[in-house]
Write a protein that holds these residues in place. Structure first.
Motif, short mmCIF file in Angstrom:
data_model
loop_
_atom_site.label_atom_id
_atom_site.label_comp_id
_atom_site.label_asym_id
_atom_site.label_seq_id
_atom_site.Cartn_x
_atom_site.Cartn_y
_atom_site.Cartn_z
N MET A 101 0.83 -1.20 0.00
CA MET A 101 0.00 0.00 0.00
C MET A 101 0.86 1.25 0.00
O MET A 101 0.62 2.18 -0.73
N THR A 102 1.89 1.23 0.88
CA THR A 102 2.79 2.38 0.87
C THR A 102 3.39 2.61 -0.51
O THR A 102 3.44 3.76 -0.97
N VAL A 106 -9.27 -0.11 4.29
CA VAL A 106 -10.44 -0.66 4.98
C VAL A 106 -10.30 -2.17 5.12
O VAL A 106 -10.56 -2.74 6.18
N LEU A 107 -9.88 -2.82 4.05
CA LEU A 107 -9.82 -4.29 4.10
C LEU A 107 -8.70 -4.78 5.01
O LEU A 107 -8.83 -5.80 5.66
N ASN A 108 -7.58 -4.05 5.02
CA ASN A 108 -6.43 -4.58 5.72
C ASN A 108 -6.24 -4.03 7.12
O ASN A 108 -5.54 -4.62 7.92
N LYS A 109 -6.83 -2.86 7.40
CA LYS A 109 -6.49 -2.23 8.67
C LYS A 109 -7.68 -2.04 9.61
O LYS A 109 -7.49 -1.59 10.73
N GLN A 164 -12.81 -8.83 9.79
CA GLN A 164 -13.93 -9.77 9.88
C GLN A 164 -14.34 -10.24 8.49
O GLN A 164 -14.67 -11.40 8.29
N MET A 165 -14.31 -9.30 7.53
CA MET A 165 -14.66 -9.66 6.16
C MET A 165 -13.77 -10.77 5.65
O MET A 165 -14.23 -11.76 5.10
N ARG A 166 -12.46 -10.56 5.84
CA ARG A 166 -11.53 -11.57 5.33
C ARG A 166 -11.72 -12.89 6.07
O ARG A 166 -11.67 -13.96 5.47
N ASN A 169 -8.85 -10.66 -5.59
CA ASN A 169 -7.55 -10.01 -5.47
C ASN A 169 -7.68 -8.57 -5.94
O ASN A 169 -7.83 -8.30 -7.12
N LEU A 170 -7.63 -7.63 -4.98
CA LEU A 170 -7.81 -6.22 -5.34
C LEU A 170 -6.71 -5.72 -6.26
O LEU A 170 -6.97 -4.97 -7.19
N TRP A 171 -5.48 -6.13 -5.98
CA TRP A 171 -4.39 -5.69 -6.85
C TRP A 171 -4.61 -6.19 -8.26
O TRP A 171 -4.29 -5.50 -9.23
#
Lengths: 387, 336, 542
Positions: free
Chosen positions: C1-2, C408-411, C417-419, C486-488
């Motif tokens: 992300m960075t 949102v998804l990772n942090k 919970q979604m994952r 896969n978002l990427w």
């Protein structure tokens, strides 16, 4: 005979009804005076013919969706291709009677300043050639597409999405003028078919009868396929594909067979449809059309022979009714139908009736648990609308 | 019988070792073998023929075959052929032969240098904790998963890694899944009918006609699996145990040489378990069976040789009592 | 992300540093008023005084009026002494504004008088033209003057330019002046070697205008050496232009890719993460666009001053509207269909029909006008490539939404919970996660993002009930191509499809290009059924 037991009485009633309609509707149109209460007005004959073509199309979809579990969102493409093949024949029949009076080239080609007929239009002045193409072109597309898709084990929604992409790509392609299929306007202004004027009541009656007979034959063929061992295998592939693989079958070939047969049937439906409505244009490729076919089959009951036919007739009658009475409500109704059927009537009308009958009978059998009387299965009970 | 194979194999084994690709051979770790029957191979493998020609020459000498041409390529081809033949001898009498099989998923080694031999007519039980690679091994044998490296041979010389599920099934390997999978919307009888050995072409299926021989076969299988009463019922209406039997019946209908049975008694009552053990023993009289099972009392009831898998390779092999007394097995099962 | 943020920053820095010295409108005196002083009967001396006054403004725009004066095209109207540039048109003069050159009506010939000129006036004008702007204090003005002179390519200006070049200290301006001089030389009757030199200068400039000039010169000149030089210069320029064309293609591709990304990103959640086939996804986008329309209508009638802010106001509202519709859909429909993807597909398609018809009934079937705020309109050039602000903002916006979603998804707890739910539903539920709630929130999030996308897409597409339909197939293609879950993959998929599309367009045309892309994707899915960045593992096809 054997086949009679095989298909069950309901299917024979359907076939008989179709053959009867093929005779009675044209007679009621041609020989009863307009004042007679049973007279069928001339506008209604091609309308009914259209419904019958849709029923054939729904049956074709049902073969792959209901029996093999492939939800094709691209069957409109096969329908349209069959329609275009017939349209090309009808265009060539116009001859010098077009607006520009060119004996060789259809009007739109003259308009685009084309000098000669593209090679893929050759042969379409012959009916037999067009008739072969009606089956060959959609069949070939279905075969090639299916071969690649099924071989690489593309299944479920992925398959649905790429079938949709296929019809979308064809939609875009047929919109192009330089494809040589009339672009946006498609093919229209037909004059006659096999020498009969296409607008005449008698020709239309003939086309209606031909559609009914085609549907009856299709019901027989699909009935035969689905009642054969191959049909059982299809359902097996639908319910437990990997199981069929591990007992030595190749489900990709089963699917390919069904998909190709289905594409050919859809093509024939399109070919019968075009002379009755008098036009074929790229709009027939629109993904929405293909999804609508799905709802016909779903309403009637997929995995049955009767279901798609009844579903197509009902929904399209509804469409005619709504678009005449309250056009803005038609899409609400259609959308609601999708939701209603998937949520509350997943087996469709016929499937629900069958299921109810099946449970009633097994309950009755359980209640008098004596000697196992042999039963003759009619109508394929859909154990689970599995996906 | 298996013991006999091993002794027969010894001489060729050395020849084979010379010509195998270097990597595979070197990965071969001597297997811990309680019974002492596994293949014992030279720990340090000789180098490949190219790098050590004199050795190769010496090894080749006993096989009488004229050297066709001194051309290096021809020599190499010949050596390869001989090596292939030699290894073929080694496994000729086995039904299933896995050697040095590896398979990893995203870095996780599901199968790690797994070697396993099943003789003709043998019944073998495979045990092992969760994640030991039992199901992946079945996937590899049946062609669902392709191994990263290693040899998988059926019937001595059929390389299973080159075939897909359908082809492997037609060769005579039947597989029962962990979760019973039968064709729920078909009757019991039709389930068996679809599985019957025979041509597998689409057109044949379309024009297929039922005949007496077919009916007899179905009757016999229904009788064996105790499902005669239920033949007209939809498979969906069977109980869990009956579905397991139906699936075994479908395997029998395939007339396989080798049955791979994954947890056949999961979720069964004791009576059903006993019945299943009887059924499998009956089947094993004429065919080879590999049973993967957690249920130790069931394995005991089968009374056959047991292989314990752990982390993708064989931990111990032998009679159940011996295996279950093995300290390594106890450690794996009870934790360290 | 960075890395993505760093990348973004780098891209922005590049963009802004590349914008060539932006025009600065420094207005000391009003040149329009000064020009008007030509009006009325006056002596030659008076006229000359006005000329020097104009020259003193240092505003390059007055050059038009001065040149008209020199050619004798500057007139004043008898009635109000207003000054115009006049072109004869039958019995009338067509009038042009002397400052801007805009048409300003027409007048009968009798009503107009010419501003009288003689040779001394003409010379004064020429000098003024030269000194005027080329000597201005502000380097930006000098730059502008040089640019104006370049496009005029007036041989008369060679000498003033020479003088200016002599005095110029700013390197950038100097280059522009030399280019202007070269353009003038090519148009003059100077000797051939000098022209060849000039051609070289133009070749270094390398834009389309230079190309036109050089082409004209190469076709007209008789001198062989000069022609050769010109042709070499033309080839060099064509190379340069080809390079920038590629750059422009990539830009268009990124721009299309960002639109695809916006449309697909919500789907990447509902389809990619949850596995729900939402055929009404396009309609969520459409709802977002209509929300923007409603917000703008409201602002237009109640608070016109807020128009510049309309999009920012619309963003949260669109998220809420589409998110709420998504929530209702999930609770009322989709949750009954989990595990039956094909049924979900059909039911959501039904919803899409209903939503389309509802919007059609409320807002009518035709396109609705959604305005661009000022900061979204206009364009600027980077090299030979034109960049429109709305496209640039949409790219930035798409990447921002993407980054936000990753966060949102990772942090966040919801993301965790979604994952958890998507990876192992029963385990998540055993851990005390309320899976139905997570399902609903995930679906609402995906739909809400579609709504946000609608706000952005309202700026580049027609806002009509059919808006969503145009995107649904493309969005699915992007998600499937990039790899489900896969978002990427979605990011890479969108961008590569966008660029591929734009590169195919010149060869195949827009429609055929699109068809080719579709066919390629269909073939691609055959080869890699799980997309570009497929999740691998033992449990994938379980």
């Amino acid at each position: 005979m054997l086949l009679a037991r095989f298909l069950g009485p309901r299917v024979w009633i359907l076939i008989a009804a179709l053959l009867l309609a093929a005779v009675l509707v044209p007679m009621a149109n041609l020989y009863l005076s307009p004042s007679h209460p049973l007279h069928v007005p001339s506008y209604m004959v091609p309308l009914l013919g259209k419904y019958v073509c849709y029923a054939l199309l729904a049956l074709a979809l049902d073969l792959v969706w209901g029996y093999v579990g492939i939800l094709s969102l691209g069957h409109g493409a096969f329908f349209a291709l069959g329609g275009y093949a017939m349209g090309m024949y009808l265009m060539r029949q116009i001859g010098a009677r077009g607006v520009y009076g060119n004996p060789e080239l259809p009007d739109f080609m003259v308009f685009l300043n084309w000098k000669e007929l593209p090679w893929y239009w050759y042969g379409f002045d012959q009916f037999w050639f067009a008739a072969i193409m009606v089956m060959l072109v959609p069949g070939l597309l279905g075969f090639v597409f299916g071969y690649f898709a099924f071989r690489s084990r593309v299944t479920g929604v992925y398959l649905s999405i790429i079938t949709q992409a296929m019809t979308y790509a064809l939609l875009l392609a047929f919109f192009r003028n330089d494809m040589g299929f009339g672009g946006n306007n498609g093919l229209t202004d037909f004059k006659d078919i096999l020498g009969f004027p296409i607008q005449a009541d008698s020709t239309r009656a003939g086309l209606f009868a031909a559609s009914c007979i085609a549907l009856a034959i299709a019901v027989l063929i699909v009935g035969w396929i689905t009642r054969s061992k191959l049909g059982k295998l299809m359902v097996a592939v639908r319910d437990a594909e990997s199981r069929t693989r591990f007992i030595g079958w190749r489900p990709e070939y089963v699917k390919l067979f069904a998909f190709t047969v289905s594409a050919v049937m859809a093509g024939i439906a399109g070919a019968l449809y075009v002379p009755q409505v008098g036009i074929i244009n790229p709009g027939e490729f629109a993904p929405v059309n293909s999804i609508e076919i799905v709802v016909w089959a779903a309403v009637g009951g997929r995995g049955t022979l009767l279901g798609p036919v009844i579903g197509a007739l009902l929904v399209n009658y509804g469409k005619t009714y709504f678009t005449a009475v309250a056009p803005e409500f038609w899409l609400f109704f259609l959308g609601g139908l999708f939701v209603f059927v998937t949520l509350l009537l997943p087996r469709g009308i016929i499937g629900t009736i069958d299921y109810g009958w099946e449970t009633w009978r097994s309950r009755r059998r359980a209640s008098r648990e004596e000697k196992g009387e042999s039963d003759d299965g009619e109508g394929q009970p859909l154990a689970s609308p599995a996906e | 019988m298996a013991e006999a194979d091993v002794t027969n194999r010894k001489p060729q084994d050395e020849v084979q070792a010379l010509f195998e690709p270097q990597g595979v051979r070197e990965e071969q770790t001597p297997r811990t073998d309680a019974e002492g029957h596994g293949e014992r191979r030279p720990a340090a493998a000789p180098a490949s023929p190219e790098s050590a020609p004199p050795q190769a020459e010496a090894a080749l000498a006993p096989i009488e075959e004229p050297v066709v041409s001194p051309h290096p390529y021809a020599t190499k081809l010949r050596e390869q052929r001989l090596a292939k033949e030699a290894s073929g001898h080694a496994r000729r009498d086995t039904l299933l032969y896995l050697d040095g099989v590896n398979k990893s998923f995203d870095g996780f080694k599901a199968i790690n240098k797994l070697s396993l031999v099943v003789a003709r007519g043998e019944m073998r039980a495979i045990i092992g904790p969760n994640g030991a690679g039992k199901t992946t091994m079945m996937d590899i044998i049946t062609g669902k998963t392709r191994p990263d490296s290693g040899e998988v041979f059926f019937n001595g010389d059929v390389d299973l890694t080159h075939h897909d599920e359908a082809a492997i099934a037609s060769m005579g390997i039947g597989r029962k899944f962990q979760k019973p999978t039968v064709f729920e919307s078909h009757t019991v009888e039709d389930n068996i009918r679809l599985s019957l050995a025979g041509p597998r072409s689409v057109l044949e299926a379309l024009f297929h006609r039922k005949d007496q021989a077919e009916r007899d076969r179905i009757d016999a299988i229904l009788e064996t699996t105790r499902l005669t009463e239920k033949r007209k019922l939809l498979a969906a209406s069977l109980s869990h145990g009956q579905k397991q039997w139906l699936e075994i019946g479908m395997l029998l209908a395939q007339d396989p040489e080798l049955l791979l049975v994954d947890e056949p008694v999961a979720g069964m009552t004791d009576a059903e378990t006993e019945e299943t053990a009887r059924l499998l023993r009956e089947i094993a009289r004429t065919r080879s069976v590999v049973v993967v099972e957690h249920d130790m009392s069931f394995v005991r009831e089968l009374g056959v040789k047991v292989t314990c898998l752990h982390e993708g390779s064989v931990l111990a092999e032998g009679p159940l009592d011996q295996v279950s007394a093995d300290p390594k097995v106890i450690e794996v099962y009870l934790g360290r | 992300m960075t890395p993505s943020i760093r990348w973004l920053l780098a891209a922005l820095t590049f963009l802004f540093s590349a914008i060539s010295v932006a025009p600065v409108h420094a207005q000391e005196s009003d040149p329009a008023a000064t020009i008007q002083k030509f009006g009325g009967k006056q002596s030659y001396d008076e006229t000359e005084a006005v000329i020097s006054e104009l020259a003193a403004t240092g505003d390059a725009r007055v050059a038009r009026a001065l040149r008209a004066l020199r050619e004798g095209d500057l007139y004043w109207r008898e009635s109000d002494e207003a000054v115009f540039i006049a072109e004869r048109n039958g019995d009338n003069y067509d009038l042009l504004d002397p400052l801007t050159g805009e048409p300003a009506g027409s007048e009968p010939r009798g009503d107009m008088s010419k501003v009288r000129v003689k040779n001394s006036i003409r010379n004064a004008v020429t000098t003024a033209l030269g000194s005027l702007t080329l000597r201005a204090e502000n380097p930006a003005q000098r730059m502008r003057a040089a640019e104006t002179l370049f496009s005029e390519a007036d041989p008369e200006m060679i000498e003033p330019l020479d003088a200016a070049i002599e005095a110029e200290s700013n390197a950038d301006v100097l280059i522009r002046m030399q280019e202007a001089r070269a353009a003038a030389v090519l148009a003059s009757d100077r000797p051939a070697p000098e022209k060849a030199e000039a051609a070289q200068v133009l070749a270094n400039r390398g834009d389309r205008e230079s190309l036109t000039m050089l082409n004209r010169f190469a076709n007209s000149t008789e001198d062989q050496a000069a022609r050769t030089a010109a042709i070499a210069a033309i080839a060099a320029i064509e190379n340069n232009i080809a390079f920038w064309n590629q750059a422009q293609n990539i830009w268009y591709g990124l721009s299309l890719g960002s639109v695809l990304l916006l449309a697909a990103i919500g789907l990447a959640i509902t389809f990619g993460v949850m596995g729900v086939i939402n055929m009404a996804h396009g309609e969520m986008v459409m709802l977002g666009a209509y929300t923007t329309f409603v917000v703008q209508e409201f602002i237009r009638t109640s608070a016109p001053g807020l128009f510049e802010w309309s999009l920012l106001i619309a963003l949260p509202l669109a998220f809420l509207v589409s998110g709420t519709v998504g929530l209702v859909m999930e609770r009322g429909l989709i949750r009954f269909l989990y595990g039956r993807p094909l049924e979900t597909l059909l039911a959501t398609f039904g919803v899409s029909l209903i939503l389309q018809q509802a919007v059609r009934t409320i807002f009518g079937p035709s396109n609705r006008e959604v305005g661009n705020p000022d900061w979204m309109s206009g364009a600027f050039d980077i090299g030979l490539m034109s960049v429109t602000w709305n496209r640039l903002w949409i790219i930035i916006f798409a990447l921002a939404v993407f980054a936000a979603l990753l966060i949102v998804l990772n942090k966040t707890p919801l993301g965790l919970q979604m994952r958890a739910v998507t990876q192992n539903r029963s385990m998540a539920s055993a851990m005390g996660i309320r899976t139905p709630w997570v399902d609903a929130m995930t679906f609402a999030l995906g739909s809400g993002i579609a709504g946000i996308a609608g706000v952005a897409l309202s700026q580049v597409d027609n806002v009509s009930p059919n808006l969503g339909q145009g995107y649904i197939i493309d969005s699915f293609m992007v998600v499937v191509f990039g790899g489900v879950g896969n978002l990427w993959g979605t990011l890479v998929g969108a961008m590569s499809l966008g660029i591929l599309n734009k590169f195919l367009e010149p060869y195949a045309g827009a429609v055929l290009g699109k068809i080719v892309v579709l066919v390629l994707i269909i073939l691609f899915i055959q080869k890699r059924p799980r997309g570009l960045f497929a999740q691998k593992g033992r449990f994938v096809d379980a």
